[in-house]
Write a protein that holds these residues in place. Structure first.
Motif: not given
Length: 386
Positions: A281-294
């Motif tokens: 869920l977090f991987a979905h909603i953080q797309v386009g923000m400054g937080f990288s997946r890592y």
């Protein structure tokens, strides 16, 4: 005892009913489970296809001085059970390499005392195999025979074909592999079921496999790596985080260690754990923000390592989401999020790390926020939106 067991089952059923009472959690749970199950089946298929391909390579190249390719290890979000976008899933696998006969790989991992190397290289040295030459007479010793004699009788050595100077060259290995793949694929047992297409790539082998019956396409990326000692850390052909990566540089990869940590969590958290659903869920909603997946992944790893794994039961799904956000907020306030595998005593013993990692100072992934007020303000803004 039977009454106690029956009572526990009733309480479990009541908790599940509470969990599924809301349409949102019911939808998220069902969707996450469906995605995970479908991906598990595809992961098994992809590993089988790629290891058939590597077996064919091993047979065809057995009498050469090409790198010895070992069975591939599925890594990354797809093989770990989470991913950000279903339609764009790339199945990544790490192909460990060993030196062929008469050669040895010597990893050069940064400067002495530096745990996290920014520009690791792999030096290739020759070994004397004169004894084998006398006993078996199937190969000449490259170290102790003149070059003109070697050229007449056997193929060039690894240093001539795959190195720049004395160092293993990523692009030369990838080019060799990509050229050979279409031919090698034709002799595998799945060649009739899947059409293979090689996609452009400089530091990995990117393949598109198309099912000849259904038309379904699978995107696969093969990364090449050399093990760092006997640890779960590899020097791999992946790109480094800083733009251009020279062809003789092999960045450190933590992919195998990360997968093993999530496997450890799965074993100890139980079948009803929601940690992968939260990460998805977090991987979905953080797309386009400054937080990288890592960054998100590192945040989860720390939280999983410092909290009771039994608390990740699916009935605690929403609570755990809140906890993760609170943990991120705390890290932003302190401008500190340490690398998970460096100087962290919470890493399970099942994960084998180089000895330098245990004694290393923690590496702050949020260090840039200390020196860049504008980046810090943007991170706070992204957190508010998240």
């Amino acid at each position: 005892q039977e009454q106690e067991v029956e009572q526990d089952d009733e309480e479990e059923d009541e908790e599940d009913e509470d969990f599924y009472e809301y349409a949102q959690t019911r939808y998220i749970a069902h969707r996450a489970l469906a995605i995970v199950q479908g991906r598990v089946n595809r992961c098994q298929l992809v590993e089988e296809l790629m290891n058939d391909l590597l077996d064919a390579f091993t047979i065809l190249c057995s009498d050469s001085f090409f790198p010895v390719l070992l069975p591939a290890v599925g890594v990354g979000s797809a093989f770990e059970g989470w991913s950000s976008l279903e339609g764009d899933t790339v199945y990544r696998l790490l192909v460990p390499m060993q030196a062929p006969r008469g050669h040895v790989f010597i990893p050069e991992v940064g400067i002495e005392g530096e745990a996290l190397a920014r520009s690791s290289r792999i030096r290739v040295e020759l070994l004397c195999i004169c004894i084998r030459q006398k006993l078996q007479r199937d190969v000449l010793c490259i170290l102790h025979n003149p070059e003109d004699k070697l050229c007449r009788i056997q193929q060039p050595g690894l240093l001539h074909m795959f190195c720049t100077g004395s160092y293993l060259d990523v692009q030369k290995i990838v080019t060799w592999f990509n050229v050979q793949v279409p031919t090698v694929w034709t002799v595998t047992r799945h060649a009739h079921a899947y059409d293979l297409k090689v996609l452009p790539s400089c530091r990995s082998c990117k393949l598109q496999l198309k099912n000849t019956s259904s038309g379904e396409k699978l995107l696969v990326e093969l990364l090449f790596g050399v093990q760092q000692g006997h640890s779960d850390i590899f020097l791999s052909s992946q790109n480094s985080e800083v733009g251009f990566t020279p062809s003789t540089v092999w960045p450190q990869s933590f992919a195998v260690a990360e997968k093993k940590f999530l496997q450890y969590v799965a074993r100890n958290a139980g079948q009803d754990s929601c940690h992968l659903s939260c990460l998805t869920l977090f991987a979905h909603i953080q797309v386009g923000m400054g937080f990288s997946r890592y960054t998100i992944k590192t945040l989860f790893f720390h939280f999983l390592a410092t909290n009771n794994l039994e608390n990740w039961h699916r009935r605690n799904f929403l609570t755990r989401l809140e906890n993760i956000l609170q943990h991120l907020q705390s890290c932003l306030n302190e401008k500190c999020l340490n690398h998970f595998f460096l100087g962290n005593k919470k890493v399970p013993k099942e994960i084998v790390l180089p000895h330098t990692f245990h004694a290393a100072r923690p590496l702050n992934l949020f260090q840039h926020l200390e020196n860049d007020p504008e980046a810090y303000c943007q991170a706070l803004s992204d957190f508010t939106e998240l």
